[in-house]
Write a protein that holds these residues in place. Structure first.
Motif, PDB file in Angstrom:
ATOM      1  N   TYR B  58       0.813  -1.220   0.000  1.00 15.90           N
ATOM      2  CA  TYR B  58       0.000   0.000   0.000  1.00 15.90           C
ATOM      3  C   TYR B  58       0.846   1.271   0.000  1.00 15.90           C
ATOM      4  O   TYR B  58       0.325   2.366  -0.176  1.00 15.90           O
ATOM      5  CB  TYR B  58      -0.931   0.007   1.218  1.00 15.90           C
ATOM      6  N   LEU B  95      -3.441   8.722  12.848  1.00 15.65           N
ATOM      7  CA  LEU B  95      -2.961   7.571  12.093  1.00 15.65           C
ATOM      8  C   LEU B  95      -3.930   7.308  10.952  1.00 15.65           C
ATOM      9  O   LEU B  95      -5.103   7.055  11.194  1.00 15.65           O
ATOM     10  CB  LEU B  95      -2.977   6.323  12.981  1.00 15.65           C
ATOM     11  N   TYR B 190       5.409   1.452  17.196  1.00 17.24           N
ATOM     12  CA  TYR B 190       4.464   2.276  17.966  1.00 17.24           C
ATOM     13  C   TYR B 190       3.685   3.259  17.077  1.00 17.24           C
ATOM     14  O   TYR B 190       2.633   3.730  17.443  1.00 17.24           O
ATOM     15  CB  TYR B 190       5.201   3.089  19.037  1.00 17.24           C
ATOM     16  N   ARG B 191       4.282   3.644  15.947  1.00 16.54           N
ATOM     17  CA  ARG B 191       3.619   4.507  14.962  1.00 16.54           C
ATOM     18  C   ARG B 191       3.456   5.967  15.392  1.00 16.54           C
ATOM     19  O   ARG B 191       2.656   6.699  14.831  1.00 16.54           O
ATOM     20  CB  ARG B 191       2.261   3.914  14.546  1.00 16.54           C
ATOM     21  N   TYR B 192       4.188   6.403  16.400  1.00 17.08           N
ATOM     22  CA  TYR B 192       4.142   7.829  16.746  1.00 17.08           C
ATOM     23  C   TYR B 192       4.722   8.672  15.606  1.00 17.08           C
ATOM     24  O   TYR B 192       4.301   9.805  15.393  1.00 17.08           O
ATOM     25  CB  TYR B 192       4.933   8.110  18.027  1.00 17.08           C
ATOM     26  N   TYR B 204       3.497   2.466   8.224  1.00 20.06           N
ATOM     27  CA  TYR B 204       3.604   1.298   9.093  1.00 20.06           C
ATOM     28  C   TYR B 204       3.483   0.019   8.273  1.00 20.06           C
ATOM     29  O   TYR B 204       2.555  -0.126   7.479  1.00 20.06           O
ATOM     30  CB  TYR B 204       2.511   1.332  10.159  1.00 20.06           C
ATOM     31  N   ALA B 206       2.574  -3.615   8.543  1.00 20.26           N
ATOM     32  CA  ALA B 206       1.892  -4.504   9.494  1.00 20.26           C
ATOM     33  C   ALA B 206       2.461  -5.916   9.454  1.00 20.26           C
ATOM     34  O   ALA B 206       2.170  -6.729  10.324  1.00 20.26           O
ATOM     35  CB  ALA B 206       0.392  -4.537   9.205  1.00 20.26           C
ATOM     36  N   LYS B 209       5.926  -5.284  11.370  1.00 26.42           N
ATOM     37  CA  LYS B 209       5.596  -4.584  12.621  1.00 26.42           C
ATOM     38  C   LYS B 209       6.550  -3.420  12.886  1.00 26.42           C
ATOM     39  O   LYS B 209       6.868  -3.106  14.035  1.00 26.42           O
ATOM     40  CB  LYS B 209       5.619  -5.541  13.835  1.00 26.42           C
TER      41      LYS B 209
END
Lengths: 285, 359
Positions: B58, B95, B190-192, B204, B206, B209
């Motif tokens: 993506y 997000l 954590y995606r901050y 991110y 997935a 991770k």
């Protein structure tokens, strides 16, 4: 009947009453002594007794029968307050903790209320439910509660509903590093609206910077829980204060403990009787 | 010396270009939006190099979106991130989810290829958004509708809010050239950084991770690319109209320094996010408006206030400078600016070895 006879009879009555009194006292002391271990077993604040079990049967299972006899300690949780977005927004406010051991392994069961099981991080916005046990690397130290410090590092046994178990080393916030080939194992189940997770690890450390669990000594321990549906991760977590694992009792007192208490009780009774007899003889002279 | 819209100095008094603390040099890119034809060759060059598989399907580290338009991910400009007015605190960001980027679609290949169906080849469901979905829609009414293409990569910012967002310092600015990279061993997903980047250029994964992003093709600029030569990032080199200049912001003899700091015609996208991007844009020109009868009208086709929304208040002055220099060139006078902007010599466009002898 002479006055002497009457005096002798009175004296023998006093003597009989004295013996009865001594016997009652002796029984009371023996009784109190026998009850004493139960009184001292009352748990201290922040104490989590680690109960010794003869076998590992069922301990590694979250719903194992072996856990029924283990004392449950309810640990209050609050936001760690870490400097991350949402750091003070956490969902879980208490975790039930139980600890048991065999000669080889330590078992810790955590259970907390969570109506939503978040067990996948496959979505870009999904975070898994998670829990962790924090131990000082060196059991003498009590490190800073937030991930320890450089001088006082911590081990973290981490479980995530999506990814399973990890063993971590940290020397302060943001320093968490995975310890490869961890021997920490977890089993977890989500039933009703609760997670129940059992962490298992061998007592002795198998490498440097991994906590050596000495079951005969107290050991500091802290807990954390992350609610995935609340996007909790990193320092956004519900955390406890420092607690400690105590050697605790086994199921039924150990034989040497019973012998010691019995000897102490008999000694007290004998001493009391000897004292009473001494006083009585002194009076009758 | 001049002031940018966010109040930071573009150049210090002694002429040195200020760089992020601890960074020796800063890579930079200037994209001339007047040359972009929206062909997506840069997008595909990037994708085939870096994001073809493994949870990256993506991701478009380089994308080209039509402006005005919702962009990629959908409405990324509304998702927050970046710094507050003092430039000290980060503002919270969102997000994006799968739908914002655009889910991969399932097509009816099976029916057409194997089951003899004569229906047209098409996505089977949920085909209502995707990267470049609103291509060429733009805004305005016929005959004065307008749009232009905006290629976007990570801006490798001087004051990156993604770096500040990471509590583990897993994302960092590389010392030698200021490229922003995610340390895949430190990242715990954590995606901050994804939330914190106002340009939404950290992604991110997935599957692994961890978070991932544009690496400015650092193996290529280090000479580890094809034939062991130093090459510009793929998005630049593969661009058919060659709209990108690549080099170092602090290479004071280079075209980027001239375009950004001397002529001040290359501007940052959304300077109000205050991350101080190192990708700059030559703002787009469009023909003037026309009347119903087709007569040329003296009015901007792309409204100036829209360009100011994107590139800040300096955009008018930048457009004026370019107009002035272009007229000079038209009169047969010398214009260094026009020479830089119209060069067809790659050696002038890509200056990546100027600091090689430093050390």
């Amino acid at each position: 009947m002479t006055t002497d006879d009457a005096g002798a009879e009175r004296e023998s009555g006093i003597r009989a009453r004295g013996l009865v009194l001594a016997a009652v006292l002796a029984l009371a002391i023996v009784g109190a002594t026998a009850a004493f271990p139960a009184i001292v077993d009352a748990r201290a604040a922040y104490e989590i007794p680690v109960e010794q079990q003869p076998s590992a049967d069922g301990l590694a299972e979250p719903t194992g029968d072996a856990w029924e006899s283990v004392e449950t300690v309810t640990v209050p949780m609050s936001s760690s307050g870490a400097a991350v977005p949402g750091g003070s927004d956490t969902a879980v406010d208490a975790v039930s903790i139980e600890a048991a051991r065999t000669d080889q392994k330590l078992y810790v069961r955590l259970s907390w209320s969570d109506p939503t099981a978040n067990a996948s991080t496959d979505s870009l916005r999904a975070f898994g439910d998670a829990a962790a046990i924090q131990l000082p690397v060196s059991s003498e130290a009590q490190p800073p509660i937030a991930m320890g410090s450089t001088d006082k590092p911590v081990n973290v046994w981490y479980w995530n509903a999506a990814d399973g178990a990890e063993s971590l080393l940290a020397g302060g916030p943001g320093t968490t590093t995975q310890i490869p080939e961890s021997t920490v194992e977890t089993t977890a189940t989500h039933t009703g609206d609760r997670w129940t997770v059992v962490f298992t690890r061998s007592l002795p450390s198998d490498r440097a910077n991994v906590t050596d669990v000495d079951p005969t000594r107290d050991m500091n321990v802290a807990f954390a829980v992350w609610e995935g549906s609340n996007d909790e991760r990193s320092g956004q977590k519900a955390a406890s204060e420092w607690y400690y694992f105590s050697p605790g009792s086994s199921s039924g007192a150990t034989p040497y403990e019973s012998v010691l208490w019995a000897v102490a009780g008999i000694a007290i009774v004998v001493t009391t009787l000897v004292t009473i007899e001494g006083i009585r003889r002194t009076r009758s002279e | 010396m001049s002031k940018t819209t966010d109040g930071t100095l573009n150049q210090t008094d002694d002429g040195d270009v200020p760089l992020a603390e601890g960074v020796d040099h800063q890579v930079a890119m200037v994209m001339d939006l007047n040359k972009c034809i929206g062909c997506q060759t840069c997008t595909i060059a990037c994708k085939t190099n870096w994001t073809e598989s493994g949870g990256r399907e993506y991701m478009y580290w380089n994308n080209v979106e039509t402006k005005p338009g919702a962009g990629y991910p959908h409405d990324w400009e509304e998702m927050g991130g970046g710094w507050d007015e003092e430039g000290q605190s980060r503002t919270p960001g969102e997000l994006p989810d799968e739908e914002d980027y655009g889910r991969p679609w399932d097509f009816n290949h099976e029916a057409i290829m194997y089951e003899g169906s004569d229906e047209p080849l098409r996505p089977m469901e949920n085909a209502d958004w995707g990267p470049n979905w609103d291509e060429d829609e733009g805004a305005g009414e016929y005959p004065n509708s307008y749009y232009f293409y905006l290629p976007r990569i990570c801006n490798h910012c001087t004051h990156p809010s993604c770096v500040e967002a990471c509590p583990r310092s897993a994302i960092y600015k590389r010392e030698e050239d200021g490229i922003v990279l995610v340390d895949q061993d430190r990242c715990r997903g954590y995606r901050y950084c994804v939330e914190g980047c106002p340009y939404k250029k950290v992604f991110y994964n997935a599957q692994t991770k961890t978070s991932e992003k544009c690496i400015f093709c650092y193996p290529r600029i280090e000479g580890e690319g094809p034939e062991g030569e130093v090459r510009p990032p793929s998005c630049a080199e593969d661009c058919p109209p060659q709209l990108r200049h690549v080099g170092f912001l602090d290479d004071e003899d280079g075209p980027i320094h001239k375009l950004v700091n001397e002529y001040e015609v290359a501007l940052r996208l959304h300077p109000e996010y205050r991350t101080e991007p190192n990708v700059y844009y030559i703002p787009p020109y469009a023909p003037p408006q026309t009347s119903e009868s087709g007569e040329t009208v003296n009015a901007d086709r792309i409204p100036l206030n829209y360009l100011e929304e994107l590139f800040g208040p300096e955009v008018e002055s930048a457009l004026n400078t370019i107009t002035r220099e272009r007229e000079k060139a038209e009169r047969g006078e010398e214009s260094e600016l026009m020479e830089i902007l119209s060069t067809v010599n790659n050696d002038d466009q890509y200056r990546l070895e100027v600091f090689d002898d430093d050390d």
